[in-house]
Write a protein that holds these residues in place. Structure first.
Motif, PDB file in Angstrom:
ATOM      1  N   ASP A   1       0.949  -1.272  -0.212  1.00 58.24           N
ATOM      2  CA  ASP A   1      -0.072  -0.134  -0.138  1.00 58.24           C
ATOM      3  C   ASP A   1       0.869   1.209   0.055  1.00 58.24           C
ATOM      4  O   ASP A   1       1.814   1.455   0.777  1.00 58.24           O
ATOM      5  N   LYS A   2       0.736   2.128  -0.934  1.00 57.45           N
ATOM      6  CA  LYS A   2       1.567   3.297  -1.057  1.00 57.45           C
ATOM      7  C   LYS A   2       1.389   4.112   0.223  1.00 57.45           C
ATOM      8  O   LYS A   2       2.360   4.903   0.480  1.00 57.45           O
ATOM      9  N   ASP A   3       0.439   4.087   1.021  1.00 55.65           N
ATOM     10  CA  ASP A   3       0.212   4.727   2.283  1.00 55.65           C
ATOM     11  C   ASP A   3       1.492   4.410   3.154  1.00 55.65           C
ATOM     12  O   ASP A   3       1.801   5.221   3.930  1.00 55.65           O
ATOM     13  N   PHE A   4       2.064   3.229   3.178  1.00 54.93           N
ATOM     14  CA  PHE A   4       3.098   2.968   4.102  1.00 54.93           C
ATOM     15  C   PHE A   4       4.552   3.454   3.351  1.00 54.93           C
ATOM     16  O   PHE A   4       5.231   3.360   4.166  1.00 54.93           O
TER      17      PHE A   4
ATOM     18  N   ALA B   1      13.867  13.359   5.639  1.00 52.46           N
ATOM     19  CA  ALA B   1      12.855  12.645   5.690  1.00 52.46           C
ATOM     20  C   ALA B   1      13.447  11.422   4.500  1.00 52.46           C
ATOM     21  O   ALA B   1      12.951  10.223   4.990  1.00 52.46           O
ATOM     22  N   LEU B   2      13.719  11.595   3.435  1.00 53.52           N
ATOM     23  CA  LEU B   2      13.909  10.697   2.545  1.00 53.52           C
ATOM     24  C   LEU B   2      15.177   9.486   2.912  1.00 53.52           C
ATOM     25  O   LEU B   2      14.978   8.250   2.813  1.00 53.52           O
ATOM     26  N   ASP B   3      16.316   9.996   3.420  1.00 57.91           N
ATOM     27  CA  ASP B   3      17.200   9.364   4.157  1.00 57.91           C
ATOM     28  C   ASP B   3      16.730   8.563   5.176  1.00 57.91           C
ATOM     29  O   ASP B   3      17.105   7.428   5.351  1.00 57.91           O
ATOM     30  N   ALA B   4      15.940   8.922   6.154  1.00 60.21           N
ATOM     31  CA  ALA B   4      15.565   8.413   7.195  1.00 60.21           C
ATOM     32  C   ALA B   4      14.632   6.847   6.815  1.00 60.21           C
ATOM     33  O   ALA B   4      14.555   5.978   7.344  1.00 60.21           O
ATOM     34  N   TYR B   5      13.700   7.126   5.536  1.00 55.08           N
ATOM     35  CA  TYR B   5      13.085   6.023   4.736  1.00 55.08           C
ATOM     36  C   TYR B   5      14.114   5.159   4.512  1.00 55.08           C
ATOM     37  O   TYR B   5      13.579   3.719   4.358  1.00 55.08           O
ATOM     38  N   ASN B   6      14.885   5.597   3.813  1.00 55.41           N
ATOM     39  CA  ASN B   6      15.651   4.580   2.771  1.00 55.41           C
ATOM     40  C   ASN B   6      16.662   3.616   3.919  1.00 55.41           C
ATOM     41  O   ASN B   6      17.086   2.519   3.651  1.00 55.41           O
ATOM     42  N   GLU B   7      16.609   4.337   5.058  1.00 63.60           N
ATOM     43  CA  GLU B   7      17.563   3.326   6.105  1.00 63.60           C
ATOM     44  C   GLU B   7      16.724   2.133   6.509  1.00 63.60           C
ATOM     45  O   GLU B   7      17.291   1.010   6.836  1.00 63.60           O
ATOM     46  N   ASN B   8      15.572   2.148   6.367  1.00 56.76           N
ATOM     47  CA  ASN B   8      14.511   1.117   6.926  1.00 56.76           C
ATOM     48  C   ASN B   8      13.261   1.302   5.842  1.00 56.76           C
ATOM     49  O   ASN B   8      12.076   1.315   6.360  1.00 56.76           O
ATOM     50  N   LYS B   9      13.539   0.598   4.548  1.00 60.33           N
ATOM     51  CA  LYS B   9      12.507   0.782   3.631  1.00 60.33           C
ATOM     52  C   LYS B   9      11.305  -0.408   3.938  1.00 60.33           C
ATOM     53  O   LYS B   9      11.623  -1.389   4.639  1.00 60.33           O
ATOM     54  N   TYR B  10      10.079  -0.024   3.659  1.00 61.69           N
ATOM     55  CA  TYR B  10       8.882  -0.860   3.867  1.00 61.69           C
ATOM     56  C   TYR B  10       9.096  -1.910   2.992  1.00 61.69           C
ATOM     57  O   TYR B  10       8.713  -1.669   1.673  1.00 61.69           O
ATOM     58  N   PHE B  11       9.499  -3.138   3.458  1.00 59.50           N
ATOM     59  CA  PHE B  11       9.439  -4.460   2.607  1.00 59.50           C
ATOM     60  C   PHE B  11      10.381  -4.094   1.441  1.00 59.50           C
ATOM     61  O   PHE B  11      10.145  -4.866   0.323  1.00 59.50           O
TER      62      PHE B  11
ATOM     63  N   ASN C   1       7.474   6.135  -1.937  1.00 57.82           N
ATOM     64  CA  ASN C   1       6.225   6.640  -2.739  1.00 57.82           C
ATOM     65  C   ASN C   1       6.257   5.758  -3.771  1.00 57.82           C
ATOM     66  O   ASN C   1       5.360   6.188  -4.944  1.00 57.82           O
ATOM     67  N   GLU C   2       6.518   4.547  -3.760  1.00 54.73           N
ATOM     68  CA  GLU C   2       6.190   3.763  -4.818  1.00 54.73           C
ATOM     69  C   GLU C   2       5.428   2.591  -4.071  1.00 54.73           C
ATOM     70  O   GLU C   2       5.211   2.308  -2.833  1.00 54.73           O
ATOM     71  N   SER C   3       4.511   1.753  -4.877  1.00 52.78           N
ATOM     72  CA  SER C   3       3.818   0.541  -4.442  1.00 52.78           C
ATOM     73  C   SER C   3       4.222  -0.651  -4.723  1.00 52.78           C
ATOM     74  O   SER C   3       3.564  -1.634  -4.467  1.00 52.78           O
ATOM     75  N   THR C   4       5.557  -0.872  -5.630  1.00 54.28           N
ATOM     76  CA  THR C   4       6.082  -2.322  -6.064  1.00 54.28           C
ATOM     77  C   THR C   4       7.307  -2.106  -6.126  1.00 54.28           C
ATOM     78  O   THR C   4       7.997  -1.168  -6.216  1.00 54.28           O
ATOM     79  N   ARG C   5       8.025  -3.410  -5.996  1.00 51.22           N
ATOM     80  CA  ARG C   5       9.170  -3.673  -5.845  1.00 51.22           C
ATOM     81  C   ARG C   5       9.728  -4.895  -6.956  1.00 51.22           C
ATOM     82  O   ARG C   5       8.830  -5.789  -6.509  1.00 51.22           O
ATOM     83  N   PHE C   6      10.380  -4.636  -7.895  1.00 51.97           N
ATOM     84  CA  PHE C   6      10.557  -5.929  -8.869  1.00 51.97           C
ATOM     85  C   PHE C   6      11.882  -6.489  -8.726  1.00 51.97           C
ATOM     86  O   PHE C   6      13.009  -5.833  -8.308  1.00 51.97           O
ATOM     87  N   GLU C   7      12.021  -7.797  -8.545  1.00 51.41           N
ATOM     88  CA  GLU C   7      13.363  -8.592  -8.259  1.00 51.41           C
ATOM     89  C   GLU C   7      13.406  -9.430  -9.379  1.00 51.41           C
ATOM     90  O   GLU C   7      12.380 -10.193  -9.929  1.00 51.41           O
ATOM     91  N   PHE C   8      14.727 -10.076  -9.677  1.00 49.73           N
ATOM     92  CA  PHE C   8      14.765 -11.233 -10.730  1.00 49.73           C
ATOM     93  C   PHE C   8      15.919 -11.909 -10.073  1.00 49.73           C
ATOM     94  O   PHE C   8      17.153 -11.465  -9.659  1.00 49.73           O
TER      95      PHE C   8
END
Length: 308
Positions: free
Chosen positions: A190-193, A203-213, A218-225
């Protein structure tokens, strides 16, 4: 790495035992085979006011459903399993119930047998999420205080989708290993998280230290391969006692491939009669996008089981 090897040994041991047994070649007839199982486990403890030994009255329950629907036609094999589990516990003095289990998962493997061997060309699909909201509780606050519990997850946040081609080794519906060296993985949230006001300094640096999953701000998907291995082994230890092992491994080629995601589940089912069973469940998960360390779940209960 030591933890990874330990889990591998735990899974490989029962498989080795099975391999030593003289088991006739699987002879599943063509067509659909379906089987389901639903169980309700309940635990309860109560203490009166005069009890001096300490303790808190509580109760807990766990509802689980598994449904297998498999198809076979000559050299074509298609295995599907739907799993749903939900559990709650409540202490006498707590304002809120707390989840002990929450899982919704679909696994599907399509295989084309190679000659008369146990090997198949395969294509697999996995979808995993949860049913209800998950909360983080602040132990420094009282249950009546604002902020005592904070919503951290809910249905489809996160949700995981994996699929890819590979090779399947299959002895029977109760013993197989699928290897996929080219697995696409999509993490939905959910993009709210992940919402971050990038105009706020730091604020961005703080989020990047502990990303939501692992999902970017401000994104709702993560792609891995990457590469994945899934294995399943179910066998009878003795009359009315069966053990089930489920192992899933995944390595992301695009980022930190040495950090292997691990999901191992061990289920021990002891039948009292047709409807009463005792279940022991152990699950260990390692996913560094979620938390830096192993997530461990253990459950023991006696309850009612119905097969269909």
């Amino acid at each position: 790495m030591k933890k990874f090897l330990l889990l591998a040994v735990l899974f490989a041991a029962p498989m080795a035992i099975i391999a030593q047994e003289e088991t006739p070649k699987d002879s599943i007839p063509n067509g659909w085979t379906r089987a389901g199982n639903i169980s309700l486990l309940f635990n309860q403890a109560a203490f009166n006011a005069e009890w001096t030994g300490g303790g808190t009255s509580n109760y807990s329950g766990n509802l689980s459903l598994t449904y297998d629907f498999n198809y076979k036609h000559d050299k074509i094999s298609w295995n599907n399993r739907l799993t749903g589990e939900y559990g709650l516990t409540r202490n006498k003095d707590d304002k809120y119930s707390r989840k002990t289990n929450d899982r919704l998962e679909l696994n599907s493997i399509l295989g084309q047998q190679i000659k008369e061997s146990n090997w198949y060309y395969s294509l697999f699909f996995n979808f995993k999420t949860q049913f209800a909201k998950g909360y983080e509780f602040n132990k420094d606050l009282n249950p009546e205080d604002e902020g005592y519990r904070t919503e951290t997850t809910h249905i489809l946040s996160p949700a995981y989708i994996q699929f890819g081609p590979g090779m399947l080794w299959k002895k029977s519906d109760n013993l197989y290993v699928n290897i996929s060296p080219a697995t696409a993985k999509l993490i939905l949230v959910d993009k709210d998280f992940t919402a971050v006001d990038e105009t706020v300094p730091g604020a961005l640096d703080a989020y990047n230290e502990n990303k939501y999953f692992g999902v970017d701000a401000n994104e709702s998907t993560r792609f891995e391969f990457g590469a994945s291995v899934s294995a399943y082994a179910k066998f009878n230890i003795m009359a009315n006692i069966s053990a089930e092992n489920i192992l899933n491994l995944y390595s992301n080629y695009l980022e930190d491939p040495q950090n292997v995601d691990i999901d191992y589940t061990f289920n021990l089912v002891m039948k009292v009669n047709k409807y009463i069973t005792s279940n022991v469940t152990f699950q260990a998960i390692y996913d560094d996008n979620a938390i830096q360390g192993f997530q461990i779940r253990e459950a023991l209960g006696v309850g009612v089981t119905y097969g269909f």
